[in-house]
Scaffold this motif. Structure first.
Motif, short mmCIF file in Angstrom:
data_model
loop_
_atom_site.label_atom_id
_atom_site.label_comp_id
_atom_site.label_asym_id
_atom_site.label_seq_id
_atom_site.Cartn_x
_atom_site.Cartn_y
_atom_site.Cartn_z
N ARG A 129 0.80 -1.33 -0.02
CA ARG A 129 -0.03 0.10 -0.06
C ARG A 129 0.82 1.25 0.11
NH1 ARG A 129 -4.87 -1.70 4.27
NH2 ARG A 129 -5.89 -3.09 2.74
N ALA A 130 1.99 1.07 0.52
CA ALA A 130 3.24 2.33 0.72
C ALA A 130 4.08 2.29 -0.44
CB ALA A 130 3.58 2.35 2.05
N ASN A 131 3.85 1.28 -1.17
CA ASN A 131 4.70 1.15 -2.52
C ASN A 131 6.41 1.01 -1.88
OD1 ASN A 131 3.00 1.23 -4.71
ND2 ASN A 131 2.75 3.51 -4.58
N VAL A 132 6.34 0.27 -1.07
CA VAL A 132 7.58 -0.19 -0.33
C VAL A 132 8.28 -1.47 -0.67
CG1 VAL A 132 8.84 -0.22 1.87
CG2 VAL A 132 7.37 1.59 1.63
N PRO A 133 9.13 -1.32 -1.60
CA PRO A 133 9.90 -2.75 -1.85
C PRO A 133 10.19 -3.71 -0.73
CG PRO A 133 10.86 -0.97 -3.13
CD PRO A 133 9.98 -0.37 -2.05
N HIS A 134 10.28 -4.88 -0.70
CA HIS A 134 10.66 -5.53 0.52
C HIS A 134 11.54 -6.76 0.14
CE1 HIS A 134 6.67 -6.45 -0.78
NE2 HIS A 134 7.09 -7.88 -0.26
N ASN A 135 12.25 -7.38 1.06
CA ASN A 135 12.95 -8.70 0.91
C ASN A 135 12.21 -9.39 2.13
OD1 ASN A 135 15.17 -6.63 0.32
ND2 ASN A 135 15.16 -8.25 -1.20
N LEU A 136 11.93 -10.88 1.85
CA LEU A 136 11.44 -11.67 2.91
C LEU A 136 12.38 -12.94 3.06
CD1 LEU A 136 7.81 -12.22 3.79
CD2 LEU A 136 9.19 -14.10 3.64
N ILE A 137 12.79 -13.08 4.28
CA ILE A 137 13.33 -14.33 4.65
C ILE A 137 12.72 -15.23 5.87
CG2 ILE A 137 15.56 -15.40 5.43
CD1 ILE A 137 17.12 -12.71 4.53
N ALA A 138 12.82 -16.28 5.65
CA ALA A 138 11.92 -17.29 6.67
C ALA A 138 13.03 -18.63 7.11
CB ALA A 138 10.97 -17.67 6.25
N GLY A 139 13.11 -18.84 8.16
CA GLY A 139 14.03 -20.06 8.24
C GLY A 139 13.69 -20.53 9.99
N ARG A 140 14.60 -21.55 10.26
CA ARG A 140 14.29 -21.93 11.64
C ARG A 140 15.42 -21.37 12.70
NH1 ARG A 140 11.12 -26.91 11.25
NH2 ARG A 140 10.99 -26.73 13.58
N THR A 141 15.15 -21.24 13.97
CA THR A 141 15.97 -20.59 14.86
C THR A 141 16.92 -21.77 15.43
OG1 THR A 141 14.64 -20.23 16.50
CG2 THR A 141 14.63 -18.42 15.04
N LEU A 142 17.86 -21.28 16.04
CA LEU A 142 18.59 -22.46 16.87
C LEU A 142 17.74 -22.66 18.25
CD1 LEU A 142 22.26 -21.32 16.59
CD2 LEU A 142 21.35 -23.37 15.68
N SER A 143 17.59 -24.01 18.50
CA SER A 143 17.23 -24.15 19.88
C SER A 143 17.92 -23.59 20.97
CB SER A 143 16.86 -25.76 19.97
OG SER A 143 16.43 -25.93 21.46
N ASP A 144 17.00 -23.16 22.13
CA ASP A 144 17.75 -22.59 23.23
C ASP A 144 18.78 -23.73 23.89
OD1 ASP A 144 16.77 -20.27 22.84
OD2 ASP A 144 14.91 -20.49 24.14
N SER A 145 18.42 -24.85 23.90
CA SER A 145 18.99 -25.74 24.35
C SER A 145 20.00 -26.62 23.77
CB SER A 145 17.87 -26.94 25.14
OG SER A 145 17.31 -27.42 23.76
N ASP A 146 20.14 -26.97 22.39
CA ASP A 146 20.99 -27.58 21.76
C ASP A 146 21.00 -27.10 20.04
OD1 ASP A 146 18.73 -28.89 20.19
OD2 ASP A 146 18.62 -30.35 21.66
N ASP A 147 21.66 -27.73 19.32
CA ASP A 147 21.81 -27.30 17.86
C ASP A 147 20.39 -27.69 17.08
OD1 ASP A 147 24.40 -26.10 18.24
OD2 ASP A 147 25.18 -28.09 17.74
N SER A 148 19.69 -28.33 17.63
CA SER A 148 18.32 -28.73 16.81
C SER A 148 17.60 -27.42 16.50
CB SER A 148 17.56 -29.65 17.61
OG SER A 148 17.05 -29.13 18.88
N CYS A 149 16.59 -27.45 15.39
CA CYS A 149 15.91 -26.36 15.21
C CYS A 149 14.96 -26.00 16.28
CB CYS A 149 15.19 -26.44 13.91
SG CYS A 149 14.10 -28.13 13.96
N GLY A 150 14.78 -24.64 16.45
CA GLY A 150 13.74 -24.06 17.33
C GLY A 150 12.75 -23.54 16.50
N ARG A 151 12.38 -22.21 16.72
CA ARG A 151 11.19 -21.82 16.27
C ARG A 151 11.24 -21.26 14.71
NH1 ARG A 151 7.71 -18.04 19.70
NH2 ARG A 151 8.06 -18.91 21.81
N LEU A 152 10.17 -21.25 13.89
CA LEU A 152 10.07 -20.57 12.45
C LEU A 152 10.00 -19.10 12.76
CD1 LEU A 152 9.87 -21.28 9.58
CD2 LEU A 152 7.58 -21.53 9.87
N ARG A 153 10.94 -18.47 12.10
CA ARG A 153 11.03 -17.09 12.04
C ARG A 153 10.93 -16.80 10.54
NH1 ARG A 153 16.01 -14.21 14.66
NH2 ARG A 153 15.05 -14.78 16.84
N VAL A 154 10.12 -15.36 10.41
CA VAL A 154 10.17 -14.97 9.18
C VAL A 154 10.21 -13.30 9.35
CG1 VAL A 154 8.37 -14.35 7.41
CG2 VAL A 154 8.05 -16.23 8.57
#
Length: 200
Positions: A99-124
């Motif tokens: 609506r504001a004619n503002v270009p944008h880039n979007l990235i989504a992926g999984r965060t690191l878990s707080d406890s180990d190297d497994s995947c945590g939350r999905l972040r956009v």
């Protein structure tokens, strides 16, 4: 929505989903998403976030860590209602940009878990930005890969001369202003309010 479901099926934190709008280095003029696997932790999903409007699930990055004003959303759980809510919030922010004619880039992926190297939350992460200009003489163009922390440069000499300060300065240069960001934030809130009234 399909992209979010795809990321929920991926193991670990190495998969990225990206989108470049028009005037944000979209490579071709049609809707398409980029999906790639990268070993290093993604800058956008590995950086700490701070609340912006936590009552509506909106976060951002500290500018000293990621010098691009960003709207960040995270999935509360893998339940379908939560995926729908995340999708609705992200798309509402995209509509505010459109609506504001503002270009944008979007990235989504999984965060690191707080406890180990497994995947945590999905972040956009939605990066509203200044309109991009073709960059034939630049070392690189700041688009979705670069904002995730993966620089694609022309040659080894260019890479050898890059500094972290140079990269962060190029990120900051493409960011919207504080006033533009605040206008988008208020527009996003208004869109959510209108949606809530329609559902009542």
């Amino acid at each position: 929505m399909s992209g979010l479901h795809l990321l929920l099926l991926t193991p670990g934190t190495r998969y990225r989903l990206g989108f470049n709008s028009l005037l944000a280095y979209a490579s071709v003029n049609h809707l398409h998403l980029h999906l790639w696997r990268s070993e290093p932790v993604c800058l956008a999903t590995g950086c700490e976030i701070v609340p912006l409007d936590s009552d509506i699930g909106l976060y951002t990055f500290p500018l000293d860590r990621m010098p691009v004003r960003t709207m960040v959303f995270e999935l509360d759980s893998g339940e379908q209602d939560s995926v729908n809510l995340l999708h609705s919030r992200v798309m509402s922010a995209v509509v505010a940009c459109q609506r504001a004619n503002v270009p944008h880039n979007l990235i989504a992926g999984r965060t690191l878990s707080d406890s180990d190297d497994s995947c945590g939350r999905l972040r956009v992460c939605l990066f509203p930005r200044q309109p991009a200009r073709y960059c034939p003489d630049s070392a690189y163009c700041v688009a979705v890969a670069e904002l995730s922390g993966q620089l694609i440069v022309q040659d080894a000499d260019t890479f050898d001369q890059l500094t972290v300060a140079d990269v962060l300065a190029s990120y900051a240069k493409c960011s919207v202003s504080e006033d533009q960001f605040e206008d988008l934030r208020q527009s996003y809130r208004q869109i959510l309010k209108q949606q809530s009234q329609c559902q009542s």
